[in-house]
Design a protein around this motif. Structure first.
Motif, PDB file in Angstrom:
ATOM      1  N   LEU A  37       0.850  -1.186   0.000  1.00  0.00           N
ATOM      2  CA  LEU A  37       0.000   0.000   0.000  1.00  0.00           C
ATOM      3  C   LEU A  37       0.888   1.240   0.000  1.00  0.00           C
ATOM      4  CD1 LEU A  37      -3.010   1.091   0.580  1.00  0.00           C
ATOM      5  CD2 LEU A  37      -2.195   1.296   2.917  1.00  0.00           C
ATOM      6  N   VAL A  38       0.568   2.204  -0.843  1.00  0.00           N
ATOM      7  CA  VAL A  38       1.255   3.496  -0.806  1.00  0.00           C
ATOM      8  C   VAL A  38       0.340   4.437  -0.035  1.00  0.00           C
ATOM      9  CG1 VAL A  38       2.201   5.415  -2.141  1.00  0.00           C
ATOM     10  CG2 VAL A  38       2.417   3.073  -2.999  1.00  0.00           C
ATOM     11  N   LEU A  39       0.857   4.960   1.057  1.00  0.00           N
ATOM     12  CA  LEU A  39       0.102   5.836   1.942  1.00  0.00           C
ATOM     13  C   LEU A  39       0.651   7.250   1.806  1.00  0.00           C
ATOM     14  CD1 LEU A  39      -2.013   6.044   4.242  1.00  0.00           C
ATOM     15  CD2 LEU A  39      -0.155   5.546   5.833  1.00  0.00           C
ATOM     16  N   PHE A  40      -0.237   8.193   1.474  1.00  0.00           N
ATOM     17  CA  PHE A  40       0.171   9.581   1.276  1.00  0.00           C
ATOM     18  C   PHE A  40      -0.070  10.397   2.541  1.00  0.00           C
ATOM     19  CE2 PHE A  40      -0.749   7.850  -2.882  1.00  0.00           C
ATOM     20  CZ  PHE A  40       0.378   8.224  -3.586  1.00  0.00           C
ATOM     21  N   ASP A  41       0.676  11.472   2.700  1.00  0.00           N
ATOM     22  CA  ASP A  41       0.561  12.336   3.879  1.00  0.00           C
ATOM     23  C   ASP A  41      -0.833  12.916   4.066  1.00  0.00           C
ATOM     24  OD1 ASP A  41       3.167  11.855   4.518  1.00  0.00           O
ATOM     25  OD2 ASP A  41       3.915  13.817   3.888  1.00  0.00           O
ATOM     26  N   ASP A  42      -1.574  13.095   2.982  1.00  0.00           N
ATOM     27  CA  ASP A  42      -2.925  13.652   3.093  1.00  0.00           C
ATOM     28  C   ASP A  42      -3.959  12.585   3.446  1.00  0.00           C
ATOM     29  OD1 ASP A  42      -3.251  12.240   0.734  1.00  0.00           O
ATOM     30  OD2 ASP A  42      -3.958  13.953  -0.425  1.00  0.00           O
ATOM     31  N   THR A  43      -3.506  11.382   3.773  1.00  0.00           N
ATOM     32  CA  THR A  43      -4.285  10.182   4.132  1.00  0.00           C
ATOM     33  C   THR A  43      -4.907   9.493   2.929  1.00  0.00           C
ATOM     34  OG1 THR A  43      -6.405  11.249   4.690  1.00  0.00           O
ATOM     35  CG2 THR A  43      -4.771  11.047   6.462  1.00  0.00           C
ATOM     36  N   GLY A  44      -4.581   9.904   1.724  1.00  0.00           N
ATOM     37  CA  GLY A  44      -5.002   9.168   0.543  1.00  0.00           C
ATOM     38  C   GLY A  44      -4.161   7.902   0.429  1.00  0.00           C
ATOM     39  N   GLU A  45      -4.649   6.936  -0.338  1.00  0.00           N
ATOM     40  CA  GLU A  45      -3.960   5.659  -0.474  1.00  0.00           C
ATOM     41  C   GLU A  45      -4.018   5.172  -1.912  1.00  0.00           C
ATOM     42  OE1 GLU A  45      -6.017   3.019   2.179  1.00  0.00           O
ATOM     43  OE2 GLU A  45      -5.734   4.346   3.884  1.00  0.00           O
ATOM     44  N   LEU A  46      -2.996   4.424  -2.296  1.00  0.00           N
ATOM     45  CA  LEU A  46      -2.967   3.747  -3.573  1.00  0.00           C
ATOM     46  C   LEU A  46      -2.784   2.270  -3.283  1.00  0.00           C
ATOM     47  CD1 LEU A  46      -2.914   3.871  -6.674  1.00  0.00           C
ATOM     48  CD2 LEU A  46      -0.440   4.198  -6.515  1.00  0.00           C
ATOM     49  N   LEU A  47      -3.793   1.472  -3.637  1.00  0.00           N
ATOM     50  CA  LEU A  47      -3.752   0.034  -3.379  1.00  0.00           C
ATOM     51  C   LEU A  47      -2.905  -0.652  -4.443  1.00  0.00           C
ATOM     52  CD1 LEU A  47      -7.479  -0.650  -2.417  1.00  0.00           C
ATOM     53  CD2 LEU A  47      -5.562  -0.147  -0.916  1.00  0.00           C
ATOM     54  N   PRO A  48      -2.392  -1.843  -4.163  1.00  0.00           N
ATOM     55  CA  PRO A  48      -1.544  -2.543  -5.134  1.00  0.00           C
ATOM     56  C   PRO A  48      -2.217  -2.799  -6.481  1.00  0.00           C
ATOM     57  CG  PRO A  48      -1.472  -3.645  -3.007  1.00  0.00           C
ATOM     58  CD  PRO A  48      -2.505  -2.570  -2.901  1.00  0.00           C
ATOM     59  N   ASP A  49      -3.542  -2.906  -6.502  1.00  0.00           N
ATOM     60  CA  ASP A  49      -4.249  -3.148  -7.762  1.00  0.00           C
ATOM     61  C   ASP A  49      -4.528  -1.866  -8.543  1.00  0.00           C
ATOM     62  OD1 ASP A  49      -6.307  -1.967  -6.327  1.00  0.00           O
ATOM     63  OD2 ASP A  49      -7.667  -3.671  -6.466  1.00  0.00           O
ATOM     64  N   GLY A  50      -4.059  -0.712  -8.032  1.00  0.00           N
ATOM     65  CA  GLY A  50      -4.242   0.568  -8.706  1.00  0.00           C
ATOM     66  C   GLY A  50      -5.454   1.352  -8.232  1.00  0.00           C
ATOM     67  N   GLN A  51      -6.252   0.756  -7.353  1.00  0.00           N
ATOM     68  CA  GLN A  51      -7.429   1.454  -6.824  1.00  0.00           C
ATOM     69  C   GLN A  51      -6.977   2.615  -5.943  1.00  0.00           C
ATOM     70  OE1 GLN A  51      -9.989  -1.030  -4.468  1.00  0.00           O
ATOM     71  NE2 GLN A  51     -11.430   0.598  -4.071  1.00  0.00           N
ATOM     72  N   ILE A  52      -7.682   3.736  -6.052  1.00  0.00           N
ATOM     73  CA  ILE A  52      -7.368   4.935  -5.281  1.00  0.00           C
ATOM     74  C   ILE A  52      -8.360   5.077  -4.139  1.00  0.00           C
ATOM     75  CG2 ILE A  52      -7.250   7.460  -5.356  1.00  0.00           C
ATOM     76  CD1 ILE A  52      -6.503   7.119  -8.353  1.00  0.00           C
ATOM     77  N   ILE A  53      -7.853   5.327  -2.951  1.00  0.00           N
ATOM     78  CA  ILE A  53      -8.678   5.637  -1.788  1.00  0.00           C
ATOM     79  C   ILE A  53      -8.471   7.127  -1.517  1.00  0.00           C
ATOM     80  CG2 ILE A  53      -9.166   5.148   0.632  1.00  0.00           C
ATOM     81  CD1 ILE A  53      -9.591   2.725  -1.223  1.00  0.00           C
ATOM     82  N   THR A  54      -9.550   7.887  -1.585  1.00  0.00           N
ATOM     83  CA  THR A  54      -9.433   9.333  -1.394  1.00  0.00           C
ATOM     84  C   THR A  54      -9.037   9.661   0.037  1.00  0.00           C
ATOM     85  OG1 THR A  54     -11.786   9.511  -0.951  1.00  0.00           O
ATOM     86  CG2 THR A  54     -11.084   9.878  -3.210  1.00  0.00           C
ATOM     87  N   PRO A  55      -8.431  10.816   0.255  1.00  0.00           N
ATOM     88  CA  PRO A  55      -8.046  11.211   1.610  1.00  0.00           C
ATOM     89  C   PRO A  55      -9.239  11.155   2.560  1.00  0.00           C
ATOM     90  CG  PRO A  55      -7.069  12.693   0.025  1.00  0.00           C
ATOM     91  CD  PRO A  55      -8.026  11.815  -0.735  1.00  0.00           C
ATOM     92  N   HIS A  56      -8.969  10.697   3.772  1.00  0.00           N
ATOM     93  CA  HIS A  56     -10.035  10.558   4.758  1.00  0.00           C
ATOM     94  C   HIS A  56      -9.644  11.162   6.099  1.00  0.00           C
ATOM     95  CE1 HIS A  56      -7.588   6.911   4.489  1.00  0.00           C
ATOM     96  NE2 HIS A  56      -7.666   6.868   5.792  1.00  0.00           N
ATOM     97  N   ARG A  57      -8.934  12.250   6.012  1.00  0.00           N
ATOM     98  CA  ARG A  57      -8.525  12.991   7.196  1.00  0.00           C
ATOM     99  C   ARG A  57      -9.779  13.600   7.834  1.00  0.00           C
ATOM    100  NH1 ARG A  57      -4.042  17.380   5.990  1.00  0.00           N
ATOM    101  NH2 ARG A  57      -2.990  15.447   5.639  1.00  0.00           N
ATOM    102  N   PRO A  58      -9.885  13.573   9.151  1.00  0.00           N
ATOM    103  CA  PRO A  58     -11.077  14.177   9.799  1.00  0.00           C
ATOM    104  C   PRO A  58     -11.156  15.665   9.497  1.00  0.00           C
ATOM    105  CG  PRO A  58      -9.641  13.104  11.411  1.00  0.00           C
ATOM    106  CD  PRO A  58      -8.952  13.025  10.089  1.00  0.00           C
ATOM    107  N   LEU A  59     -12.365  16.139   9.273  1.00  0.00           N
ATOM    108  CA  LEU A  59     -12.564  17.555   9.019  1.00  0.00           C
ATOM    109  C   LEU A  59     -12.434  18.335  10.322  1.00  0.00           C
ATOM    110  CD1 LEU A  59     -15.652  17.375   6.658  1.00  0.00           C
ATOM    111  CD2 LEU A  59     -13.269  17.742   6.033  1.00  0.00           C
ATOM    112  N   ALA A  60     -11.866  19.516  10.229  1.00  0.00           N
ATOM    113  CA  ALA A  60     -11.759  20.381  11.399  1.00  0.00           C
ATOM    114  C   ALA A  60     -13.144  20.807  11.846  1.00  0.00           C
ATOM    115  CB  ALA A  60     -10.906  21.596  11.060  1.00  0.00           C
ATOM    116  N   ALA A  61     -13.287  21.046  13.113  1.00  0.00           N
ATOM    117  CA  ALA A  61     -14.579  21.488  13.653  1.00  0.00           C
ATOM    118  C   ALA A  61     -14.938  22.847  13.067  1.00  0.00           C
ATOM    119  CB  ALA A  61     -14.529  21.566  15.163  1.00  0.00           C
TER     120      ALA A  61
END
Length: 64
Positions: A37-61
């Motif tokens: 898994l490639v994990l980006f600082d913005d909490t986005g992810e790139l899975l080994p199969d090429g699927q992208i997981i969008t950033p899921h950082r908690p929103l500020a209050a």
């Protein structure tokens, strides 16, 4: 790919981000985990199969 004991979670498991870092590139904003898994600082992810997981950082209050 994981040789740790106990084994790290797979790239498709919900706790995939708990895998150990095998290559860190903070100057570029990403890390490679032992589950491929490639994990980006913005909490986005790139899975080994090429699927992208969008950033899921908690929103500020939001304050009024």
């Amino acid at each position: 790919m994981c040789t740790h004991t106990p084994k790290c979670p797979s790239a498709i498991s919900p706790d995939r981000e708990a895998a150990q870092v095998v290559a860190a590139h903070p100057e570029q904003g990403w890390s490679l985990l032992c589950n491929a898994l490639v994990l980006f600082d913005d909490t986005g992810e790139l899975l080994p199969d090429g699927q992208i997981i969008t950033p899921h950082r908690p929103l500020a209050a939001v304050t009024a």
